[in-house]
Every structure is written in structure tokens, then in C-alpha cells.
Design an enzyme around this catalytic site. Structure first.
Site, short mmCIF file in Angstrom:
data_model
loop_
_atom_site.label_atom_id
_atom_site.label_comp_id
_atom_site.label_asym_id
_atom_site.label_seq_id
_atom_site.Cartn_x
_atom_site.Cartn_y
_atom_site.Cartn_z
N ARG A 108 0.84 -1.21 0.00
CA ARG A 108 0.00 0.00 0.00
C ARG A 108 0.87 1.26 0.00
O ARG A 108 0.57 2.22 -0.71
CB ARG A 108 -0.97 0.00 1.17
CG ARG A 108 -2.06 -1.07 1.04
CD ARG A 108 -2.96 -1.12 2.25
NE ARG A 108 -2.16 -1.44 3.42
CZ ARG A 108 -2.39 -0.97 4.65
NH1 ARG A 108 -3.38 -0.16 4.88
NH2 ARG A 108 -1.61 -1.32 5.65
N ASN A 160 -6.53 -2.55 2.38
CA ASN A 160 -6.49 -4.00 2.55
C ASN A 160 -7.91 -4.55 2.56
O ASN A 160 -8.80 -3.96 3.19
CB ASN A 160 -5.81 -4.38 3.87
CG ASN A 160 -4.30 -4.36 3.77
OD1 ASN A 160 -3.73 -4.44 2.70
ND2 ASN A 160 -3.65 -4.28 4.92
#
Length: 105
Positions: free
Chosen positions: A34, A52
């Protein structure tokens, strides 16, 4: 009046705004994926998020010039990502304009 038009197809491809939603499958959690995605998106001038999801997935939402979104999608599919990307599903839509910056969730 000029015989040439500077707003042809090539220019519109650079300025057309788009929203990319990509679902990245693989070993992409707990490996800096990320953060890496956020860095690439900011380099490209995009706004959005990387979140997520269950089942080892990350959802990436990015808005900005379509060409920049396409470059981010190519980066997500490259071998340069942290972890291991097995598959990237994509969806294109009109931008909503509801994002500022690029956040990790």
C-alpha cells in the site's frame, strides 16, 4: 484561424479524467504494497486510496488523468511491486471527485 487543432485525440487522452478501481490479488499485505502504491500514485499526480481487503487483496482507487491511471495500473501489474502480485482486476468509471491526497487504509 489556424489549419491545425491542438486539441486532437492525443491531447484529450492526456487530459481526460478517469477513476480506476483495481483489485490486486496475491501476497500484497504486510509487505509495504500500500505504501509503494501510494508513492507511485503521488508521483503520477493521482488522488485515491489503497485499502487492505479480506482474502489477501488490496483495493486501489485512483482518480486523475486517464493516462496517469493507466501508468499506475501498469505499475501494479509489473514485477517491481513489493510482495507478489498474482492478478489485477480493473474497473474504469467516471471520476467522482470525492478524494483528496492518497491514503493507505
Amino acid at each position: 484561424m489556424s489549419d491545425t487543432d491542438d486539441t486532437g485525440p492525443a491531447d484529450s487522452a492526456n487530459t481526460e479524467q478517469a477513476r480506476l478501481t483495481a483489485w490486486v490479488h496475491g501476497h500484497v499485505q504486510g509487505v509495504g504494497f500500500r505504501w509503494w502504491t501510494r508513492a507511485r500514485a503521488l508521483e503520477l499526480g493521482l488522488v485515491g486510496s489503497a485499502t487492505n481487503l479480506p482474502a489477501r487483496r488490496v483495493e486501489v482507487v485512483a482518480e486523475g488523468p486517464r493516462a496517469a491511471c493507466e501508468r499506475l495500473l501498469a505499475a501494479l501489474r509489473s514485477t517491481d511491486t513489493p510482495g507478489q502480485v498474482d492478478h489485477v482486476a480493473e474497473q474504469w468509471s467516471a471520476p467522482k471527485g470525492d478524494r483528496t491526497g492518497f491514503v493507505e487504509r
